[in-house]
Design a protein around this motif. Structure first.
Motif, short mmCIF file in Angstrom:
data_model
loop_
_atom_site.label_atom_id
_atom_site.label_comp_id
_atom_site.label_asym_id
_atom_site.label_seq_id
_atom_site.Cartn_x
_atom_site.Cartn_y
_atom_site.Cartn_z
N GLY A 163 61.28 -5.88 114.63
CA GLY A 163 60.17 -5.32 113.88
C GLY A 163 60.60 -4.22 112.92
O GLY A 163 59.76 -3.50 112.41
N LEU A 164 61.91 -4.08 112.70
CA LEU A 164 62.37 -3.05 111.76
C LEU A 164 62.78 -3.72 110.46
O LEU A 164 63.19 -4.88 110.45
N ARG A 176 59.91 3.25 115.08
CA ARG A 176 58.65 2.49 115.02
C ARG A 176 57.48 3.43 114.72
O ARG A 176 56.60 3.10 113.93
N ILE A 177 57.48 4.59 115.36
CA ILE A 177 56.39 5.55 115.13
C ILE A 177 56.41 6.02 113.67
O ILE A 177 55.38 6.08 113.01
N PHE A 178 57.61 6.32 113.16
CA PHE A 178 57.73 6.80 111.78
C PHE A 178 57.16 5.79 110.79
O PHE A 178 56.60 6.17 109.77
N ARG A 179 57.35 4.50 111.06
CA ARG A 179 56.95 3.47 110.10
C ARG A 179 55.54 2.95 110.33
O ARG A 179 55.08 2.09 109.60
N SER A 180 54.86 3.42 111.37
CA SER A 180 53.56 2.86 111.72
C SER A 180 52.44 3.60 110.99
O SER A 180 52.65 4.68 110.45
N PRO A 181 51.24 3.02 110.98
CA PRO A 181 50.08 3.74 110.41
C PRO A 181 49.87 5.07 111.12
O PRO A 181 49.51 6.06 110.48
N PHE A 182 50.13 5.12 112.43
CA PHE A 182 50.00 6.36 113.18
C PHE A 182 50.94 7.43 112.61
O PHE A 182 50.54 8.57 112.39
N MET A 214 52.13 7.55 109.62
CA MET A 214 51.66 7.95 108.28
C MET A 214 50.53 8.97 108.40
O MET A 214 50.49 9.93 107.64
N MET A 215 49.64 8.77 109.38
CA MET A 215 48.56 9.73 109.58
C MET A 215 49.13 11.10 109.96
O MET A 215 48.63 12.13 109.52
#
Lengths: 254, 399
Positions: free
Chosen positions: B3-4, B218-224, B226-227
């Motif tokens: 998923g990267l 994964r956290i860095f690239r997720s919508p979360f 970005m928020m």
């Protein structure tokens, strides 16, 4: 009944009565301007509408529901979007990311801990954000850092971000303050286009009479915290009370 | 993969290779040579590299993304450590339950601390977290002595119940293990003058660190993620875009607290003891330094920062006056003494002075930390390349 009903709203800061007894009704799908000299309470009124301030007295109803006591994000989720005097955007983020955030907010609500997908693989959001950037003529700036844009473009992006949420009421706080003439005219054109193309109610606070008379269908004149008069632009122009309170000094601009 | 996107996957792969080959890479000098004291490839230090790497990766999710500067993260590390040691005392010396429970307990504790501290932002938030950490430290030292061991700290004892383990053989001491594989066991490989140590505990910690690093990407690239960056960039706009900043920041706080707890649990798994000094405010400050030194808000920065600080702490501090005299022995006597007395304040116990100077230089000249330094060097090389290739040189894809 209008989409926004303000009844007997008062707000006092210490010894200053910022808002006296404000009654205001904004009809759906109109452009309603609120004008008034400095210190008339325009910004205080706006802040009472979006949840930044809580009025001491009175009620504010949006689409039949009270907004009082709700937090700004809750009021936004009800369908009220606000454009600030100085454009408030996410400066450290790219233009595309700026546009994606309201799309997520519209679809997923106030809080969704969506940590296990890549944000750019969310087709629905990416397509929606790209479409909004197209509409705002900003597709070329997609990967630019939002902070590096001109003030006019920041304003354009901010308005686009608000529209991406499909609000029913768009509040603008002096959207052309500090802008060059060309940027001001672009903003007027953009707002005219929005008004023509969408089912949206626009309420605008403005100093610039050129902007007000280019856009507004109804005008409320506020002076010393109370509405002086509410009428159509043509009638406001000639109204003696208004001239006295406000337009007397700026006849040429009108 | 996983998923990267390509770039992130390459970074993860690079980190994985470096971590696996660390026993070689950190031991470049043959045993017994004058430079051998710069070797960092011994188990104790390598474990600390990856454990503090985890600590810093987690801290960066809070500080790097949301901009909320916590000065109390050592408390979560300490709480995780105590939880882990109690698992080892009561349940089993196997590290799995210890690590698992340390993450859970630190998560619950950080939820409580975050719930209160996040009512404020900026300096007030920092002070609140600092206050909580110092309270935890004081409590651990005094009234909570029955749970924390107070000044002496805690260690697994032969007499502990350990209900899942059988009784120990006579004279045996409890040792942390992973289904029988002892964390302290090492395989040593001697080649020529070199000695490479492959430690079981290090590789367990390294695998955990790679998983932690992967999750952070994964956290860095997720919508979360970005928020969270949006919180840092403009909280006002976030509120007026219908998003509630509080649960986002609280989630980031708890995640980073769980990372700290994981690091604490791993510390216990490697070296089965805890003391309250682990929660002291300087320990909280250290992880701030690590993040800033490496590069706040970058993926790899905190790991680099953690490595750099732990290297200096363990290697620079070991250099003493005699070693300095050896280095400058080729100089005439008078000059040798002058040089030694000039350098002496910066080594041994004075390594903090060196760290301080490096920290100042980085903050002033490389605000993006070591990562920015690396990017600048890379750019220098890139600028030269096309000139050599000539006008028909293919353009390299932008990184």
């Amino acid at each position: 009944m209008g989409i926004l009903e303000v009844k007997n709203v008062g707000k006092r800061f210490g010894g200053l009565q910022a808002l006296g007894d404000v009654n205001l009704s904004v009809a759906e799908n109109t452009v309603h301007a609120i004008i008034g000299p400095n210190g008339a309470g325009k910004s205080t009124l706006l802040n009472c509408l979006v949840g930044k301030l809580i009025p001491d007295t009175g009620s504010v109803m949006f689409d039949g529901q009270s907004v009082l006591g709700r937090k700004p994000y809750e009021i936004n989720q009800m369908g009220i979007s606000r454009v600030f005097q100085t454009p408030e955007i996410f400066g450290e983020l790219s233009v595309m990311e700026n546009m994606m955030i309201p799309c997520f907010a519209k679809r997923d609500g106030a809080f969704t801990p969506n940590a296990f997908i890549d944000m750019f693989k969310d087709r629905e959001i990416v397509e929606r954000a790209e479409q909004m950037l197209e509409e705002m003529n900003m597709a070329d700036a997609r990967n630019d850092n939002a902070a590096t844009m001109s003030r006019g473009n920041k304003r354009r992006l901010e308005i686009g971000m608000c529209l991406a949420q499909e609000p029913r009421l768009l509040l603008l706080d002096e959207p052309t303050a500090g802008m060059a003439r060309a940027d001001t005219n672009n903003t007027i054109d953009l707002l005219k286009q929005i008004k023509d193309e969408r089912d949206i109610t626009i309420s605008i606070i403005e100093h610039d009479m050129h902007v007000v008379f280019s856009l507004a269908e109804r005008i409320t004149v506020l002076a010393q915290g109370t509405p002086l008069v509410e009428d159509t632009p043509d009638n406001i122009k000639g109204h003696p009370k208004v001239r006295e309170a406000y337009l007397g000094e700026t006849q040429d601009a009108a | 993969m996983f998923g990267l996107d390509k770039k992130d996957f390459r970074l993860l792969l690079l980190v994985a290779v470096l971590v696996v080959l660390a026993p070689f890479l950190l031991n470049p000098f043959p045993e017994g040579s004058a430079m051998a004291q710069f070797n960092a490839g011994y188990p104790d230090l390598m474990q600390r590299f990856v454990i503090f790497g985890i600590f810093a990766i987690g801290f960066n999710i809070l500080f790097g993304l949301t901009g909320y500067l916590s000065f109390g993260h050592a408390a979560f590390l300490g709480v995780g450590s105590y939880a882990a040691i109690w698992m080892m005392k009561l349940l089993t010396m196997n590290v799995i339950p210890a690590i698992f429970v340390s993450v859970i307990v630190a998560g619950i504790f950080s939820l409580a601390v975050g719930w209160i501290s996040l009512r404020r932002s900026g300096i007030y938030f920092s002070i609140l977290t600092l206050a909580f950490a110092q309270m935890s430290y004081s409590l651990a030292y005094s009234v909570l002595t029955p749970i924390t061991g107070g000044e002496t700290g805690l260690q697994p004892k032969v007499t502990d119940p350990r209900i899942l383990d059988g009784t120990l053989a006579n004279g045996a001491t409890p040792k942390a293990n992973l289904f029988g594989l002892e964390m302290g066991s090492s395989f040593e490989w001697s080649v020529g003058g070199w000695l490479f140590t492959f430690n079981a505990g290090y590789y367990v910690a390294a695998i955990v660190m790679l998983v932690a690093f992967y999750m952070s990407i994964r956290i860095f690239r997720s919508p979360f993620g970005m928020m969270l960056r949006a919180v840092k960039s403009n909280q006002q706009r976030l509120n007026y875009t219908g998003l509630n900043a509080k649960p986002y920041t609280l989630a980031a706080f708890v995640i980073s607290g769980m990372y700290a707890g994981l690091a604490g649990g791993l510390m216990v798994a490697m070296d089965t003891q805890v003391g309250a000094e682990r929660m002291f405010w300087t320990a909280s400050g250290e992880v701030v330094l690590m993040s800033i030194l490496g590069g706040v808000g970058t993926l790899i920065g905190p790991v680099l920062g953690a490595g750099a600080i732990k290297y200096m702490e363990n290697i620079l501090s070991k250099i003493n006056k005699e070693i300095l005299h050896q280095w400058f022995a080729f100089m005439p006597d008078g000059i040798e003494d002058i040089l030694v007395s000039l350098v002496y304040p910066f080594i041994g116990k004075g390594w903090h002075l060196t760290l301080g100077i490096i920290f100042m230089l980085v903050v002033i000249f490389l605000p993006g930390g070591l990562v920015e330094g690396g990017q600048r060097v890379a750019r220098l090389f890139k600028r030269k390349k096309p000139a050599e290739d000539g006008p028909d040189g293919k353009t390299t894809p932008a990184e």
